[in-house]
Design a protein around this motif. Structure first.
Motif, PDB file in Angstrom:
ATOM      1  N   GLY A  47       0.794  -1.220   0.000  1.00  0.00           N
ATOM      2  CA  GLY A  47       0.000   0.000   0.000  1.00  0.00           C
ATOM      3  C   GLY A  47       0.826   1.268   0.000  1.00  0.00           C
ATOM      4  N   GLY A  48       2.077   1.174  -0.401  1.00  0.00           N
ATOM      5  CA  GLY A  48       2.936   2.350  -0.476  1.00  0.00           C
ATOM      6  C   GLY A  48       2.786   3.085  -1.791  1.00  0.00           C
ATOM      7  N   ASP A  49       3.860   3.725  -2.230  1.00  0.00           N
ATOM      8  CA  ASP A  49       3.791   4.490  -3.484  1.00  0.00           C
ATOM      9  C   ASP A  49       4.757   3.976  -4.549  1.00  0.00           C
ATOM     10  N   ILE A  50       5.291   2.766  -4.351  1.00  0.00           N
ATOM     11  CA  ILE A  50       6.189   2.169  -5.348  1.00  0.00           C
ATOM     12  C   ILE A  50       5.395   1.194  -6.210  1.00  0.00           C
ATOM     13  N   ASP A  51       5.319   1.455  -7.492  1.00  0.00           N
ATOM     14  CA  ASP A  51       4.616   0.555  -8.400  1.00  0.00           C
ATOM     15  C   ASP A  51       5.273  -0.819  -8.382  1.00  0.00           C
ATOM     16  N   TRP A  52       4.434  -1.845  -8.403  1.00  0.00           N
ATOM     17  CA  TRP A  52       4.903  -3.244  -8.329  1.00  0.00           C
ATOM     18  C   TRP A  52       4.043  -4.076  -9.281  1.00  0.00           C
ATOM     19  N   TYR A  53       4.650  -4.494 -10.386  1.00  0.00           N
ATOM     20  CA  TYR A  53       3.903  -5.159 -11.459  1.00  0.00           C
ATOM     21  C   TYR A  53       3.982  -6.685 -11.371  1.00  0.00           C
ATOM     22  N   SER A  54       2.900  -7.321 -11.820  1.00  0.00           N
ATOM     23  CA  SER A  54       2.854  -8.774 -11.983  1.00  0.00           C
ATOM     24  C   SER A  54       2.704  -9.072 -13.476  1.00  0.00           C
ATOM     25  N   PRO A  55       3.080 -10.285 -13.925  1.00  0.00           N
ATOM     26  CA  PRO A  55       2.990 -10.611 -15.350  1.00  0.00           C
ATOM     27  C   PRO A  55       1.595 -10.440 -15.945  1.00  0.00           C
ATOM     28  N   ALA A  56       0.547 -10.625 -15.142  1.00  0.00           N
ATOM     29  CA  ALA A  56      -0.822 -10.512 -15.654  1.00  0.00           C
ATOM     30  C   ALA A  56      -1.144  -9.109 -16.164  1.00  0.00           C
ATOM     31  N   GLU A  57      -0.372  -8.125 -15.760  1.00  0.00           N
ATOM     32  CA  GLU A  57      -0.617  -6.749 -16.171  1.00  0.00           C
ATOM     33  C   GLU A  57       0.061  -6.384 -17.482  1.00  0.00           C
ATOM     34  N   ILE A  58       0.916  -7.272 -17.981  1.00  0.00           N
ATOM     35  CA  ILE A  58       1.752  -6.961 -19.136  1.00  0.00           C
ATOM     36  C   ILE A  58       1.229  -7.637 -20.401  1.00  0.00           C
ATOM     37  N   GLY A  59       1.246  -6.895 -21.498  1.00  0.00           N
ATOM     38  CA  GLY A  59       0.879  -7.496 -22.775  1.00  0.00           C
ATOM     39  C   GLY A  59      -0.133  -6.713 -23.580  1.00  0.00           C
ATOM     40  N   LYS A  60      -0.948  -5.886 -22.904  1.00  0.00           N
ATOM     41  CA  LYS A  60      -1.986  -5.141 -23.621  1.00  0.00           C
ATOM     42  C   LYS A  60      -1.596  -3.689 -23.875  1.00  0.00           C
ATOM     43  N   LYS A  61      -0.719  -3.157 -23.047  1.00  0.00           N
ATOM     44  CA  LYS A  61      -0.286  -1.776 -23.194  1.00  0.00           C
ATOM     45  C   LYS A  61       1.192  -1.713 -23.544  1.00  0.00           C
ATOM     46  N   ILE A  62       1.554  -0.694 -24.310  1.00  0.00           N
ATOM     47  CA  ILE A  62       2.967  -0.493 -24.637  1.00  0.00           C
ATOM     48  C   ILE A  62       3.686   0.143 -23.456  1.00  0.00           C
ATOM     49  N   TYR A  63       3.071   1.177 -22.884  1.00  0.00           N
ATOM     50  CA  TYR A  63       3.682   1.893 -21.765  1.00  0.00           C
ATOM     51  C   TYR A  63       2.940   1.599 -20.467  1.00  0.00           C
ATOM     52  N   MET A  64       3.699   1.447 -19.393  1.00  0.00           N
ATOM     53  CA  MET A  64       3.124   1.212 -18.076  1.00  0.00           C
ATOM     54  C   MET A  64       3.497   2.371 -17.158  1.00  0.00           C
ATOM     55  N   SER A  65       2.482   2.954 -16.509  1.00  0.00           N
ATOM     56  CA  SER A  65       2.733   4.096 -15.629  1.00  0.00           C
ATOM     57  C   SER A  65       2.133   3.914 -14.237  1.00  0.00           C
ATOM     58  N   GLU A  66       1.320   2.860 -14.056  1.00  0.00           N
ATOM     59  CA  GLU A  66       0.752   2.610 -12.735  1.00  0.00           C
ATOM     60  C   GLU A  66       0.357   1.144 -12.613  1.00  0.00           C
ATOM     61  N   SER A  67       0.773   0.521 -11.526  1.00  0.00           N
ATOM     62  CA  SER A  67       0.481  -0.892 -11.292  1.00  0.00           C
ATOM     63  C   SER A  67      -0.789  -1.063 -10.471  1.00  0.00           C
ATOM     64  N   ARG A  68      -1.318  -2.263 -10.459  1.00  0.00           N
ATOM     65  CA  ARG A  68      -2.510  -2.556  -9.669  1.00  0.00           C
ATOM     66  C   ARG A  68      -2.186  -2.555  -8.186  1.00  0.00           C
ATOM     67  N   LYS A  69      -1.021  -3.108  -7.835  1.00  0.00           N
ATOM     68  CA  LYS A  69      -0.599  -3.145  -6.439  1.00  0.00           C
ATOM     69  C   LYS A  69       0.662  -2.307  -6.271  1.00  0.00           C
ATOM     70  N   LYS A  70       0.847  -1.778  -5.051  1.00  0.00           N
ATOM     71  CA  LYS A  70       2.023  -0.972  -4.758  1.00  0.00           C
ATOM     72  C   LYS A  70       2.649  -1.448  -3.457  1.00  0.00           C
ATOM     73  N   ILE A  71       3.951  -1.252  -3.357  1.00  0.00           N
ATOM     74  CA  ILE A  71       4.664  -1.640  -2.143  1.00  0.00           C
ATOM     75  C   ILE A  71       5.304  -0.417  -1.495  1.00  0.00           C
ATOM     76  N   THR A  72       5.705  -0.587  -0.245  1.00  0.00           N
ATOM     77  CA  THR A  72       6.341   0.494   0.502  1.00  0.00           C
ATOM     78  C   THR A  72       7.861   0.390   0.379  1.00  0.00           C
ATOM     79  N   GLU A  73       8.565   1.414   0.853  1.00  0.00           N
ATOM     80  CA  GLU A  73      10.028   1.383   0.874  1.00  0.00           C
ATOM     81  C   GLU A  73      10.515   0.203   1.711  1.00  0.00           C
ATOM     82  N   LEU A  74       9.813  -0.076   2.817  1.00  0.00           N
ATOM     83  CA  LEU A  74      10.191  -1.206   3.666  1.00  0.00           C
ATOM     84  C   LEU A  74       9.989  -2.523   2.935  1.00  0.00           C
ATOM     85  N   GLY A  75       8.871  -2.633   2.199  1.00  0.00           N
ATOM     86  CA  GLY A  75       8.614  -3.834   1.413  1.00  0.00           C
ATOM     87  C   GLY A  75       9.682  -4.048   0.359  1.00  0.00           C
TER      88      GLY A  75
END
Length: 206
Positions: A47-75
């Motif tokens: 729930g932080g502000d670091i974008d964190w991508y999974s393979p399911a999000e890749i393939g339909k868009k050329i550019y990625m600017s925001e992930s479904r889930k985000k992690i913290t600096e500690l994560g």
């Protein structure tokens, strides 16, 4: 446009470029970076502000600017995930090997990636993205020889690739980017027309 087999120049070429393309290992012109997943049982990692991508999000868009889930600096610190720079080509390395996208904003990934971080003035992001079909073919062939269908970072580093000088890479990358932008625009128009048609079908036919 890309050379094939033993050819050292492409069959179609932009004007004023005459040098032969040279062969490199992918690891010589880019860093191959894997990802990681913080423990899902520790809420402070998520729930932080670091974008964190999974393979399911890749393939339909050329550019990625925001992930479904985000992690913290500690994560980030408590996992093997790494912050990847803008221009990184995300490359899925597991089931569904070879899906790609370009990072438009810094982000990280889970362990289902071997992302390609181009070295400055050595490899153009859109050039290598446009060669996704070869990346995918190599990943599938190489990964198929493993216990699990997965291609490793070390294996990706060994991939042989023919490259022109950086200026020609940029020219080629821009050319394909303009084509992709046009395709995206036309697809958007087509989707709108289909939606209009569907609405009219529902109104006209009883």
């Amino acid at each position: 446009m890309f050379p094939q087999n033993d050819e050292k120049v492409p069959r179609v070429r932009f004007a004023n470029f005459e040098d032969e393309w040279e062969q490199y290992k992918l690891g010589e012109i880019a860093s191959i970076i894997g990802g990681g997943t913080p423990s899902t049982s520790i809420s402070e990692y998520w729930g932080g502000d670091i974008d964190w991508y999974s393979p399911a999000e890749i393939g339909k868009k050329i550019y990625m600017s925001e992930s479904r889930k985000k992690i913290t600096e500690l994560g980030l610190k408590k996992s093997s995930a790494k912050v990847l720079p803008v221009g990184t080509v995300l490359f899925t390395s597991r089931a569904g090997i070879g899906n790609t996208a370009i990072l438009e904003k810094e982000g990280s990934t889970n362990q289902g990636f071997q992302s390609i971080v181009p070295h400055i003035n050595k490899l153009d992001s859109y050039f290598i993205f446009s060669n996704t079909h070869e990346l995918k073919r190599y990943g599938e062939i190489t990964g198929a020889g493993s216990t699990f269908v997965e291609v490793s970072g070390k294996q990706m580093e060994q991939m042989l690739i023919l490259l022109p000088k950086f200026e020609e890479q940029q020219k080629i990358g821009l050319f394909f980017k303009q084509l992709d932008d046009t395709i995206t625009l036309q697809q958007s128009k087509l989707d709108k027309l289909k939606s209009i048609k569907q609405g009219l079908l529902q109104k006209i036919f009883i």
